[in-house]
Structure formats: C-alpha cells, structure tokens
Write a protein that holds these residues in place. Structure first.
Motif, PDB file in Angstrom:
ATOM      1  N   LEU A 159       0.826  -1.214   0.000  1.00  0.00           N
ATOM      2  CA  LEU A 159       0.000   0.000   0.000  1.00  0.00           C
ATOM      3  C   LEU A 159       0.856   1.259   0.000  1.00  0.00           C
ATOM      4  O   LEU A 159       0.491   2.268  -0.619  1.00  0.00           O
ATOM      5  CB  LEU A 159      -0.945  -0.009   1.199  1.00  0.00           C
ATOM      6  N   VAL A 160       1.986   1.218   0.675  1.00  0.00           N
ATOM      7  CA  VAL A 160       2.902   2.361   0.639  1.00  0.00           C
ATOM      8  C   VAL A 160       3.380   2.590  -0.800  1.00  0.00           C
ATOM      9  O   VAL A 160       3.449   3.738  -1.279  1.00  0.00           O
ATOM     10  CB  VAL A 160       4.088   2.140   1.587  1.00  0.00           C
ATOM     11  N   ALA A 161       3.676   1.496  -1.508  1.00  0.00           N
ATOM     12  CA  ALA A 161       4.092   1.619  -2.910  1.00  0.00           C
ATOM     13  C   ALA A 161       2.966   2.206  -3.763  1.00  0.00           C
ATOM     14  O   ALA A 161       3.211   3.023  -4.655  1.00  0.00           O
ATOM     15  CB  ALA A 161       4.523   0.254  -3.454  1.00  0.00           C
ATOM     16  N   LEU A 162       1.731   1.794  -3.496  1.00  0.00           N
ATOM     17  CA  LEU A 162       0.605   2.361  -4.243  1.00  0.00           C
ATOM     18  C   LEU A 162       0.445   3.846  -3.945  1.00  0.00           C
ATOM     19  O   LEU A 162       0.116   4.639  -4.841  1.00  0.00           O
ATOM     20  CB  LEU A 162      -0.687   1.618  -3.900  1.00  0.00           C
ATOM     21  N   ALA A 163       0.671   4.230  -2.696  1.00  0.00           N
ATOM     22  CA  ALA A 163       0.563   5.645  -2.335  1.00  0.00           C
ATOM     23  C   ALA A 163       1.619   6.478  -3.056  1.00  0.00           C
ATOM     24  O   ALA A 163       1.372   7.633  -3.422  1.00  0.00           O
ATOM     25  CB  ALA A 163       0.688   5.810  -0.829  1.00  0.00           C
ATOM     26  N   ASP A 164       2.792   5.912  -3.260  1.00  0.00           N
ATOM     27  CA  ASP A 164       3.843   6.616  -4.004  1.00  0.00           C
ATOM     28  C   ASP A 164       3.455   6.797  -5.476  1.00  0.00           C
ATOM     29  O   ASP A 164       3.874   7.761  -6.122  1.00  0.00           O
ATOM     30  CB  ASP A 164       5.162   5.837  -3.919  1.00  0.00           C
TER      31      ASP A 164
END
Length: 460
Positions: free
Chosen positions: A364-369
């Motif tokens: 999810l952190v990668a998606l937020a980026d």
C-alpha cells in the motif's frame, strides 16, 4: 462464457449454469420480499453470491472475486473452512439447541478458549447473538456496576445498530436514531491525518486528545460517568490506530475516576490486526471487552462480553437483569471452538501479522507513491484503510463524510470488474482479507486495486 465454462463446477458442486439459475431466482425473491439494512429499498441491486471458498466468492454470473472485504470484516478464517463446517454438522447431529440456563459442552469450551486469549483476568464470558447486543450488555453491566448512567464514546466509531449501540456510534448512521436522550456523550479521539487538535506529530495528537478527554470528564462530572467505550482500533470509521500512549492514558483516566473501560473488539478482535485482540498492541487491560464477528468467522451468529473479576463480583450474589434465548447457542459456540482451534493450529494470527508487515503494508505504501489519489494508508495485520482524496494538500476527500461520489463509485466498480470485492466506506477502501490469506492472494488483490486506483487518479 463457453459451454465448457457453463458446465464447470463451482466449489459448492453447482455448475455455472445451475448457479446462474439459482441466483436469478434468489434475486427475484430478494427484491420481492427482503428488506435490506442501511438501504433505500427501491434503489439497490444487491449482488447475489452463489458460492464461496477460502478467500474467494462467486457472484450470480459465475464470476470469481477475491474477497478483500471478508464480507463485513468477519470471515477471519475465510469461507467454508472444512474444520468449522464439520464442527457445525457434528454439533447439529448431537445437540442443535438448548436453553441458556443449562450448561452444554460447546458453550463451556468456547468460553474457556476465549478466556485463555483475553488480556488480564477477563475470565468470565457472557454470550450474545452478535456485536451490537454485546455492546448493549456491556453498557448495562457498567451502569449497574457503577450506579451511574452516562457513557462516553468517540466520534468516528461504530458500535452497532441496536438502540444503545447506535446512540454510542459516532458516525452518520447514528443521526436518524439519536434523540439526545440515551445518556451518551461523544468526544473526538486521536486521528492525526484529520486532527481535531491541530497536532503535527503522533505524540502531540495523543497528548492533546487525552487532555481534551480529561477536561470533558471534569466538565461532565466524573461521578456521573459509568463507562468509556472505545474500539481498540476503530474499524468501519477508518482503521485509525491510536497513537502511542493514548489507550494507556484512557485506562488511567478510567481507573482514577472509577469509570468502566469497555474495549470494543467486535471488528478488531480475533487476529484481525495481527494479535488475538487489538488492545494487546497497547498492553492495556479493559474492564469489559466485547467481541463477535471473528470469534467464529461469522459462520453462525455469536458475540459476547468478557468480564473482569470486579464486575463479575457485582453480580455474584445479585441477579444480572439480562439474557437472551440463544445465549451461547450450541451451533454458534461449536463453530467458535473449531474456529479458534483452527486459527491456533494453522498459525492464522501470526500469518495476519506477517502478511500485514511484509506484503499489504509495503504494497500500500508503494501504491501511495504511485497514485496521487491516495492521501494516507494505515493499518496493521489484515486491517488496513486507503484514504482517497481529491487533493493531497487540502486532503479534501474523494467522497464526502457520510456519503459517496461518482468517482468513489467508479473505483468500487473497477475493483469488482477486475475481480476484487472491496470494503468501501465514504472515501476509503479498506483492505481487510481473511487472516489466512496467502501471500499470492494478497498480492493479487493489491494488483487489482492498483489498476482500479487509476480511475481515482483520473478524477482528480
């Protein structure tokens, strides 16, 4: 769909063609006779589910969807777990039902297994039919134990749909049912992303939220307050993990003023956040703990209250004025025994913690980026929220508080079209698969969500 696909068998043994026919009949009867909760009856077109297995469900057209909702965040061990299905059948053959005044093996063993896992000495278990009536009875116990009436609960919280529980609730579902006469006082809890306390750090948010609560208690009169109820980690309201020190601070305020601390674990309990109970993240023992949902993965309705020694003693020689015909129903408690044992034997709580830390959280952190429509991701275990916004700077939500929007509806539709059944509320997508979700399944769901978020980005 090809002829071969039409004749393919679903997990329940039906062919796709037969499942479609059954689904059409079910939908027709639903629209004629079923009154749905939380809905404008003439404006809904409910999805028909014809089969389920593990982390997947099949809709009325025979499409398979990865269940990232766990239905209502309750199928913690997934669908149709064979050990639980077998336990329900075995119990049905042995003793389908018995009045609650009689002891029975399933209820006694379920109580033992739950008491083994609750924090501290919450060793007495009162069984209910679900989470809302667990909250109702916890509040009743607190009021009788203290001789006081007021109960404090936070905004951005959900505690159930019955009369007391809906008045305790801190989201818009309360509004049509709230006449200001239930003895409930609401307060703002910590939520740094949308802080009510102008905080810039988690430490400030925790400190200021506790100072505010302390002042509220003083203004309301400590001697008038029976209980403070908090979801250990708020669920439907947004999965806002309390900042360090906050839950311990609430515990201290309750102890200081003789207020009962009720931890609502209906959604957050039984492995959901990577621990048996979410309050264990904070090393705090409440006076009462409510549970439901994950206790038996929702296979048969069941809830309950775990009770401290002090509150138990209040009713040791004084009758408790409350009960339910189906308190500790044998089929429900047999399902709980099988569920808890399966979770322990198969390491599901540990799996939830690992999947959250190693797959969902980083994913999810990668998606937020990647996606400017994501304002924040937060969570633990298999209990995560993706906050969607129109503007990261202003944090304007993609859908208004208490409602939806065309953009949000389009994101949800894109998830389903991609093969993902999401849990959505207002401007959030909640990532809440079963506790035994596999790494491959979690990554599959994140990939579908990735594609669906392109729709959200396009709406900015």
């Amino acid at each position: 769909m090809t002829v071969t696909e039409e004749t393919a068998a679903l997990p329940n043994g039906l062919t796709v063609a037969d499942a479609r026919a059954e689904a059409a009949r079910a939908y027709e009867l639903d629209r004629k006779h079923v009154f749905h909760s939380w809905s404008a009856q003439a404006e809904i077109a409910p999805m028909t589910i014809t089969a389920s297995q593990g982390s997947y469900v099949w809709d009325g057209e025979g499409n398979r969807l990865l269940d990232f909702s766990s239905q209502l965040v309750n199928t913690n061990i997934g669908h149709q777990h064979p050990k639980v299905v077998a336990a329900i059948a075995e119990q049905a053959a042995k003793l389908c039902t018995v009045a609650p005044q009689h002891a029975n093996a399933a209820r006694s063993e379920a109580a033992r297994l739950i008491a083994e896992r609750t924090p501290g000495e919450l060793d007495k278990i009162f069984f209910t039919n679900g989470g809302a009536d667990a909250v109702e009875h916890a509040v009743r116990m607190a009021r009788l134990h203290t001789g006081r009436y007021k109960v404090l609960s936070r905004y951005r919280a959900y505690h159930g749909g019955t009369d007391t529980a809906i008045n305790l609730t801190g989201d818009p579902r309360r509004w049509p049912n709230d006449r200001g006469s239930a003895g409930v006082v609401h307060f703002n809890g910590p939520f740094l992303y949308r802080s009510s306390f102008y905080a810039e750090t988690e430490e400030q948010e925790s400190q200021r939220a506790l100072e505010y609560l302390d002042k509220l208690i003083q203004m309301e009169g400590p001697s008038t307050i029976a209980a403070i109820i908090l979801e250990s980690i708020p669920g439907t309201a947004g999965i806002m993990i309390p900042p360090p020190g906050y839950i311990a601070g609430v515990r201290e305020l309750c102890t200081r003023h003789g207020i009962v601390f009720i931890a609502d674990e209906v959604m957050a309990g039984f492995g959901r956040s990577g621990k048996w109970f979410s309050i264990n993240h904070f090393d705090v023992v409440p006076d009462l703990l409510t549970f439901a949902k994950g206790v038996n993965s929702g296979y048969v309705p069941l809830g309950g209250v775990a009770i401290s020694p002090a509150i138990y003693e209040t009713f040791a020689h004084r009758p408790y004025p409350g009960g339910l015909t189906y308190s500790g129903h044998p089929l429900a408690t047999a399902a709980a025994v099988a569920t808890i044992n399966a979770m322990a034997d198969e390491g599901m709580v540990e799996n939830a913690a690992r999947i959250g830390a190693e797959v969902i959280g980083p994913g999810l952190v990668a998606l937020a980026d990647k996606h400017p429509s994501i304002g924040e991701v937060r969570g633990a275990g298999v209990f995560w929220a993706v906050e969607l916004v129109k503007d990261r700077q202003t944090r304007e939500p993609l859908a208004p508080y208490g409602g939806s929007s065309p953009a949000m509806n389009a994101v949800i539709a894109a998830c389903k079209a991609g093969g993902l059944l999401p849990f959505a509320n207002f401007n959030r997508i909640h990532v809440v698969p079963p506790c035994n979700v596999s790494e491959d399944e979690a990554r599959e769901g994140l990939a579908i969500l990735d594609s669906a978020l392109d729709v959200a980005d396009a709406a900015l």
